[in-house]
Design a protein around this motif. Structure first.
Motif, short mmCIF file in Angstrom:
data_model
loop_
_atom_site.label_atom_id
_atom_site.label_comp_id
_atom_site.label_asym_id
_atom_site.label_seq_id
_atom_site.Cartn_x
_atom_site.Cartn_y
_atom_site.Cartn_z
N LEU A 99 -21.57 -33.99 40.39
CA LEU A 99 -22.62 -33.44 39.52
C LEU A 99 -22.08 -33.10 38.13
O LEU A 99 -22.70 -32.31 37.41
N TYR A 100 -20.96 -33.68 37.74
CA TYR A 100 -20.39 -33.31 36.44
C TYR A 100 -21.26 -33.79 35.29
O TYR A 100 -22.07 -34.70 35.44
N SER A 101 -21.10 -33.14 34.16
CA SER A 101 -21.82 -33.46 32.92
C SER A 101 -23.34 -33.40 33.09
O SER A 101 -24.05 -34.35 32.80
N ASN A 102 -23.78 -32.26 33.56
CA ASN A 102 -25.20 -31.94 33.61
C ASN A 102 -25.38 -30.61 32.90
O ASN A 102 -24.51 -30.21 32.11
N GLN A 103 -26.45 -29.91 33.18
CA GLN A 103 -26.70 -28.60 32.58
C GLN A 103 -27.02 -27.57 33.66
O GLN A 103 -27.77 -26.62 33.43
N ILE A 104 -26.47 -27.78 34.83
CA ILE A 104 -26.76 -26.94 35.99
C ILE A 104 -26.32 -25.50 35.73
O ILE A 104 -25.19 -25.25 35.31
#
Length: 182
Positions: A99-104
């Motif tokens: 899930l890297y490089s998201n805005q979680i």
């Protein structure tokens, strides 16, 4: 590779993809048909490859059409997800979640019956300021990567992760110049 099979279709589609009406459209080069093809492929192969598809939420309604419970690898990196995709918590065979490089902003509470097989969890480059103690219910977890977030600590319960062999976590503190030079 599946992600190269779906290119520009000339269509602009709403890829919050769980709903296609109430939110303003995101600009994306990927059509809903492309996402559906990738979901169908995931059902057949166990690899859910939705990286770099400009998704702002997991395509729950589309995914419900497919049996993804045997998914082994889910790559949702390089999107614009604000929420952890709770649907993946019900993928019984999931071993790797990227899930890297998201805005979680947060990770949901995870029960001991969820994600029992998860070995690798990559949450790099998000907006996490907190990890819930329930993350430590991931008893098969071997690699946890949470760099480049807003974390200032880890839950004490992390010590319960007996199989954890790699923890990558750098803390970023906000320090003003005034504090440095005084």
């Amino acid at each position: 590779m599946a992600s190269t099979a779906c290119g520009s279709t000339g269509q602009s589609s709403q890829l919050s993809a769980s709903s296609s009406s109430s939110k303003k459209p995101s600009t994306t080069k990927y059509s809903l048909k492309c996402i559906e093809r990738l979901l169908e492929e995931a059902q057949n192969t166990g690899d859910l490859l939705l990286s770099n598809k400009n998704l702002n939420e997991f395509p729950s309604k589309l995914a419900a059409k497919y049996d993804l419970s045997d998914t082994i690898n889910a790559d949702l990196s390089k999107n614009q997800l604000v929420e952890f995709p709770k649907d993946v918590c019900f993928y019984d065979s999931l071993e790797k979640l990227t899930l890297y490089s998201n805005q979680i902003k947060s990770v949901p509470d995870i029960t001991t019956s969820q994600l029992k097989c998860l070995r690798i969890l990559d949450l790099n480059c998000n907006n996490l300021s907190y990890l819930p103690p329930s993350l430590c219910n991931l008893t098969s977890l071997q690699v946890l990567t949470v760099n480049n977030n807003r974390l200032v600590s880890l839950p004490e319960e992390i010590a319960r992760l007996d199989k954890l062999i790699q923890l990558v976590c750098l803390f970023h503190y906000s320090i003003s110049k005034k504090k440095i030079f005084n």
